[in-house]
Enzyme design. Sequence first.
Site, short mmCIF file in Angstrom:
data_model
loop_
_atom_site.label_atom_id
_atom_site.label_comp_id
_atom_site.label_asym_id
_atom_site.label_seq_id
_atom_site.Cartn_x
_atom_site.Cartn_y
_atom_site.Cartn_z
N TYR A 1 10.60 -0.21 7.15
CA TYR A 1 10.52 -1.34 6.22
C TYR A 1 11.87 -1.81 5.67
O TYR A 1 11.91 -2.76 4.89
CB TYR A 1 9.58 -1.00 5.05
CG TYR A 1 8.18 -0.64 5.51
CD1 TYR A 1 7.37 -1.58 6.14
CD2 TYR A 1 7.67 0.66 5.35
CE1 TYR A 1 6.09 -1.26 6.58
CE2 TYR A 1 6.39 0.98 5.78
CZ TYR A 1 5.61 0.03 6.40
OH TYR A 1 4.35 0.35 6.84
N ASN B 1 0.79 -9.96 2.27
CA ASN B 1 0.96 -8.67 2.94
C ASN B 1 0.11 -7.69 2.15
O ASN B 1 0.52 -7.19 1.10
CB ASN B 1 2.43 -8.23 2.94
CG ASN B 1 2.61 -6.94 3.73
OD1 ASN B 1 1.64 -6.30 4.12
ND2 ASN B 1 3.85 -6.57 3.97
N HIS C 1 -6.38 -3.22 6.76
CA HIS C 1 -7.14 -2.57 7.82
C HIS C 1 -8.59 -2.27 7.45
O HIS C 1 -9.37 -1.92 8.32
CB HIS C 1 -6.40 -1.28 8.25
CG HIS C 1 -4.94 -1.50 8.51
ND1 HIS C 1 -4.49 -2.42 9.44
CD2 HIS C 1 -3.81 -0.99 7.93
CE1 HIS C 1 -3.15 -2.43 9.43
NE2 HIS C 1 -2.72 -1.58 8.52
N ASP D 1 -13.33 -11.21 1.79
CA ASP D 1 -14.26 -12.15 1.15
C ASP D 1 -13.53 -13.06 0.18
O ASP D 1 -13.88 -14.24 0.05
CB ASP D 1 -15.37 -11.38 0.43
CG ASP D 1 -16.44 -10.86 1.38
OD1 ASP D 1 -16.43 -11.25 2.57
OD2 ASP D 1 -17.29 -10.06 0.93
N HIS E 1 3.01 -8.94 8.01
CA HIS E 1 3.44 -7.54 8.05
C HIS E 1 4.91 -7.51 8.38
O HIS E 1 5.36 -8.22 9.29
CB HIS E 1 2.65 -6.75 9.10
CG HIS E 1 1.18 -6.81 8.85
ND1 HIS E 1 0.58 -6.10 7.83
CD2 HIS E 1 0.20 -7.54 9.44
CE1 HIS E 1 -0.71 -6.39 7.82
NE2 HIS E 1 -0.96 -7.26 8.77
N SER F 1 6.41 -4.80 9.57
CA SER F 1 6.52 -4.04 10.83
C SER F 1 5.63 -4.68 11.89
O SER F 1 4.72 -5.46 11.58
CB SER F 1 6.10 -2.59 10.60
OG SER F 1 4.72 -2.52 10.27
N ARG G 1 -3.62 0.74 12.70
CA ARG G 1 -2.95 -0.48 12.23
C ARG G 1 -3.21 -1.68 13.14
O ARG G 1 -2.83 -2.80 12.85
CB ARG G 1 -1.44 -0.25 12.10
CG ARG G 1 -1.06 0.78 11.07
CD ARG G 1 0.44 0.88 10.90
NE ARG G 1 0.82 2.21 10.43
CZ ARG G 1 0.80 2.58 9.15
NH1 ARG G 1 0.44 1.75 8.22
NH2 ARG G 1 1.13 3.82 8.80
C1 DQA Z 1 2.45 -3.27 6.51
C2 DQA Z 1 1.77 -2.55 7.67
C3 DQA Z 1 0.57 -1.76 7.18
O1 DQA Z 1 -0.04 -1.10 8.28
C4 DQA Z 1 1.03 -0.71 6.18
O2 DQA Z 1 -0.09 0.00 5.69
C5 DQA Z 1 1.85 -1.26 5.09
C6 DQA Z 1 2.83 -2.31 5.39
C7 DQA Z 1 3.75 -4.00 6.96
O3 DQA Z 1 4.27 -4.78 6.16
O4 DQA Z 1 4.24 -3.74 8.04
O5 DQA Z 1 1.80 -0.79 3.96
O6 DQA Z 1 1.56 -4.26 6.00
#
Ligand code: DQA
Length: 139
Positions: free
Chosen positions: A22, A72, A78, A85, A98, A100, A109
Site C-alpha cells: 500500500y 475503497n 469482499h 445495498d 483498490h 493494490s 480478494r
Molecule cells: C484494498 C484491497 C482489499 O482486499 C484489502 O482488504 C484492503 C485494501 C486495496 O486498496 O487494495 O484493505 O481495498
Amino acid sequence: MKFWFINGVNLNMTGTREKSVYGEETLGEINEEIKEHFKGDDCVFFQSNIEGEIVNAIEDAAADGADGIILNAGAFTHYSYAIRDAISSVDVPVAEVHMSNVYSREEFRHTSVLSPVCRGVVAGFGKKSYILAAESFKS
Ligand code: DQA
C-alpha cells in the site's frame, strides 16, 4: 463537481501497514494530493473501520448532492451486503477503488460483492487509483 472519497476498514493504517503493498504515504497525505489534483472541485474525505458508518457516509454523500463517490471499502468489499445495498439505494454513481491489484493477490480478494452495483472498478494503481476513478466522472 462534488466528490466524496470514502475509505473503509484498515485504510487508516495506510503508510504503516504492508508498505510493500500500500506504499509509504499515510491516508492523510494521499488525501492532500487528491485535494491538490482536484483543486477546482469540492472534495469530501471520510474513513471508518465501522461498516455502518460507511453506509451512513454513502447516504450522506447522496444527501449532500455528490456527483460521484470514490469508494475503497477495504476488506468490506469482499463480503458487505450492507454496503452493497447502500450503493444500490442512492442515485450517485460509485467507483470501486483498490490501491493494490486485488486480482494478483489471495483468492478471497478476487470476489467483490460491490462491483455489480458500482459504475466501474479501478484497482492496482496505488494512490493514483483514487484519482483515476474520480477523473472517470468528469465528462
Ligand atoms: C484494498 C484491497 C482489499 O482486499 C484489502 O482488504 C484492503 C485494501 C486495496 O486498496 O487494495 O484493505 O481495498
